[in-house]
Design a protein around this motif. Structure first.
Motif, PDB file in Angstrom:
ATOM      1  N   SER A 143       0.857  -1.182   0.000  1.00  0.00           N
ATOM      2  CA  SER A 143       0.000   0.000   0.000  1.00  0.00           C
ATOM      3  C   SER A 143       0.889   1.227   0.000  1.00  0.00           C
ATOM      4  O   SER A 143       1.990   1.214   0.564  1.00  0.00           O
ATOM      5  N   TYR A 144       0.420   2.275  -0.646  1.00  0.00           N
ATOM      6  CA  TYR A 144       1.178   3.523  -0.711  1.00  0.00           C
ATOM      7  C   TYR A 144       0.241   4.688  -0.461  1.00  0.00           C
ATOM      8  O   TYR A 144      -0.897   4.684  -0.908  1.00  0.00           O
ATOM      9  N   GLN A 145       0.749   5.690   0.253  1.00  0.00           N
ATOM     10  CA  GLN A 145      -0.017   6.921   0.419  1.00  0.00           C
ATOM     11  C   GLN A 145       0.940   8.094   0.616  1.00  0.00           C
ATOM     12  O   GLN A 145       1.874   8.017   1.421  1.00  0.00           O
ATOM     13  N   GLY A 146       0.720   9.158  -0.145  1.00  0.00           N
ATOM     14  CA  GLY A 146       1.465  10.385   0.098  1.00  0.00           C
ATOM     15  C   GLY A 146       0.976  11.012   1.390  1.00  0.00           C
ATOM     16  O   GLY A 146      -0.210  10.948   1.714  1.00  0.00           O
ATOM     17  N   PHE A 147       1.886  11.609   2.147  1.00  0.00           N
ATOM     18  CA  PHE A 147       1.471  12.208   3.420  1.00  0.00           C
ATOM     19  C   PHE A 147       1.906  13.653   3.576  1.00  0.00           C
ATOM     20  O   PHE A 147       1.427  14.357   4.470  1.00  0.00           O
ATOM     21  N   ALA A 148       2.823  14.140   2.734  1.00  0.00           N
ATOM     22  CA  ALA A 148       3.255  15.531   2.861  1.00  0.00           C
ATOM     23  C   ALA A 148       3.890  15.993   1.564  1.00  0.00           C
ATOM     24  O   ALA A 148       4.338  15.189   0.741  1.00  0.00           O
ATOM     25  N   THR A 200      -7.000   2.687   5.923  1.00  0.00           N
ATOM     26  CA  THR A 200      -6.614   1.600   5.029  1.00  0.00           C
ATOM     27  C   THR A 200      -5.754   0.588   5.759  1.00  0.00           C
ATOM     28  O   THR A 200      -5.923  -0.619   5.640  1.00  0.00           O
ATOM     29  N   ALA A 201      -4.812   1.087   6.545  1.00  0.00           N
ATOM     30  CA  ALA A 201      -3.951   0.193   7.318  1.00  0.00           C
ATOM     31  C   ALA A 201      -4.761  -0.606   8.314  1.00  0.00           C
ATOM     32  O   ALA A 201      -4.533  -1.783   8.547  1.00  0.00           O
ATOM     33  N   ASP A 202      -5.748   0.055   8.942  1.00  0.00           N
ATOM     34  CA  ASP A 202      -6.613  -0.631   9.888  1.00  0.00           C
ATOM     35  C   ASP A 202      -7.356  -1.770   9.203  1.00  0.00           C
ATOM     36  O   ASP A 202      -7.462  -2.901   9.727  1.00  0.00           O
ATOM     37  N   ALA A 203      -7.852  -1.503   8.027  1.00  0.00           N
ATOM     38  CA  ALA A 203      -8.673  -2.492   7.318  1.00  0.00           C
ATOM     39  C   ALA A 203      -7.863  -3.720   6.923  1.00  0.00           C
ATOM     40  O   ALA A 203      -8.385  -4.832   6.861  1.00  0.00           O
ATOM     41  N   LYS A 204      -6.566  -3.515   6.670  1.00  0.00           N
ATOM     42  CA  LYS A 204      -5.759  -4.621   6.176  1.00  0.00           C
ATOM     43  C   LYS A 204      -5.028  -5.356   7.287  1.00  0.00           C
ATOM     44  O   LYS A 204      -4.406  -6.376   7.041  1.00  0.00           O
ATOM     45  N   ILE A 215       4.653   7.048   1.967  1.00  0.00           N
ATOM     46  CA  ILE A 215       5.060   5.865   2.727  1.00  0.00           C
ATOM     47  C   ILE A 215       4.478   4.625   2.051  1.00  0.00           C
ATOM     48  O   ILE A 215       3.343   4.634   1.569  1.00  0.00           O
ATOM     49  N   VAL A 216       5.294   3.578   1.986  1.00  0.00           N
ATOM     50  CA  VAL A 216       4.882   2.296   1.416  1.00  0.00           C
ATOM     51  C   VAL A 216       4.892   1.263   2.528  1.00  0.00           C
ATOM     52  O   VAL A 216       5.854   1.195   3.297  1.00  0.00           O
ATOM     53  N   TRP A 217       3.823   0.483   2.641  1.00  0.00           N
ATOM     54  CA  TRP A 217       3.816  -0.550   3.671  1.00  0.00           C
ATOM     55  C   TRP A 217       3.201  -1.832   3.139  1.00  0.00           C
ATOM     56  O   TRP A 217       2.453  -1.830   2.168  1.00  0.00           O
ATOM     57  N   HIS A 218       3.571  -2.933   3.789  1.00  0.00           N
ATOM     58  CA  HIS A 218       3.024  -4.242   3.445  1.00  0.00           C
ATOM     59  C   HIS A 218       1.547  -4.258   3.770  1.00  0.00           C
ATOM     60  O   HIS A 218       1.087  -3.608   4.713  1.00  0.00           O
ATOM     61  N   ASP A 219       0.774  -5.023   3.008  1.00  0.00           N
ATOM     62  CA  ASP A 219      -0.679  -4.963   3.168  1.00  0.00           C
ATOM     63  C   ASP A 219      -1.143  -5.444   4.535  1.00  0.00           C
ATOM     64  O   ASP A 219      -2.255  -5.150   4.955  1.00  0.00           O
ATOM     65  N   LYS A 220      -0.287  -6.171   5.256  1.00  0.00           N
ATOM     66  CA  LYS A 220      -0.613  -6.559   6.630  1.00  0.00           C
ATOM     67  C   LYS A 220       0.538  -6.100   7.526  1.00  0.00           C
ATOM     68  O   LYS A 220       1.420  -6.893   7.872  1.00  0.00           O
TER      69      LYS A 220
END
Length: 200
Positions: free
Chosen positions: A12-17, A195-199, A154-159
């Motif tokens: 998962s990826y999301q821009g934050f700033a 999104t992170a919560d959901a995954k 930031i990029v993070w693993h789906d779990k």
């Protein structure tokens, strides 16, 4: 952000700033607080070589330039210089932003581009140039009025692990946004924490 073949549905990826790209000058460049697109093109091409042409001191312009493969130079070309503008023959090419930061503080009558957040966070004693009448502030970056910026993501693993999720939650929390704002970044609205919560 990851390309489709890189993510493989596991990231998962999301821009934050957003970090504005600041056009800064040495404090010796007095009586100038705004440069137009044409001014920048004239400076970086070497067409105009003296600050007096813009109402500043009678002194030669020292261009602290960046390599073409750096994000700073790519953005400067995208928003102001254009792809085909030839570099001034007397420009000093510097490869690291830290070199720009050091040189802008120690080289009279110099101009260069650097991270607005770094200039703000380190309270660098340099002039912040408005561009086409728009001040380089986090508010103007967030609104889109000051367009030249880099997006931090930031990029993070789906779990994500618990510790990773805690970090993600902080980045997108009010406290995280406040920390980024104080450091000179423009925060971006996002649903990434959910999104992170959901995954997880």
């Amino acid at each position: 952000s990851p390309k489709a073949d890189e993510a493989d549905n596991l990231l998962s990826y999301q821009g934050f700033a957003r970090d504005g790209l600041l056009v800064g000058t040495h404090p010796s460049v007095t009586d100038i607080n705004n440069l137009t697109t044409q001014n920048l093109r004239d400076i970086y091409s070497g067409k105009i070589t003296n600050w007096s042409e813009f109402g500043g001191p009678d002194a030669e312009i020292v261009i602290l330039d960046r390599a073409e493969d750096t994000s700073a130079k790519r953005l400067l070309r995208e928003y102001y210089l254009g792809d085909d503008l030839e570099n001034a023959p007397n420009a000093i090419m510097l490869h690291r932003e830290s070199n720009i930061i050091d040189s802008l503080q120690t080289t009279p009558y110099s101009i260069g581009v650097l991270s607005l957040a770094k200039a703000t966070n380190q309270s660098l004693p340099i002039n912040h140039m408005s561009l086409d009448g728009i001040e380089p502030t986090s508010q103007n970056i967030a609104s889109g009025d000051y367009a030249m910026h880099r997006t931090l993501g930031i990029v993070w693993h789906d779990k994500p692990s618990e510790i990773a999720k805690s970090f993600i939650d902080f980045i997108f929390s009010a406290a995280g946004s406040n920390t980024l704002d104080k450091a000179g970044f423009a925060t971006m609205p996002t649903e990434a924490a959910e999104t992170a919560d959901a995954k997880s």
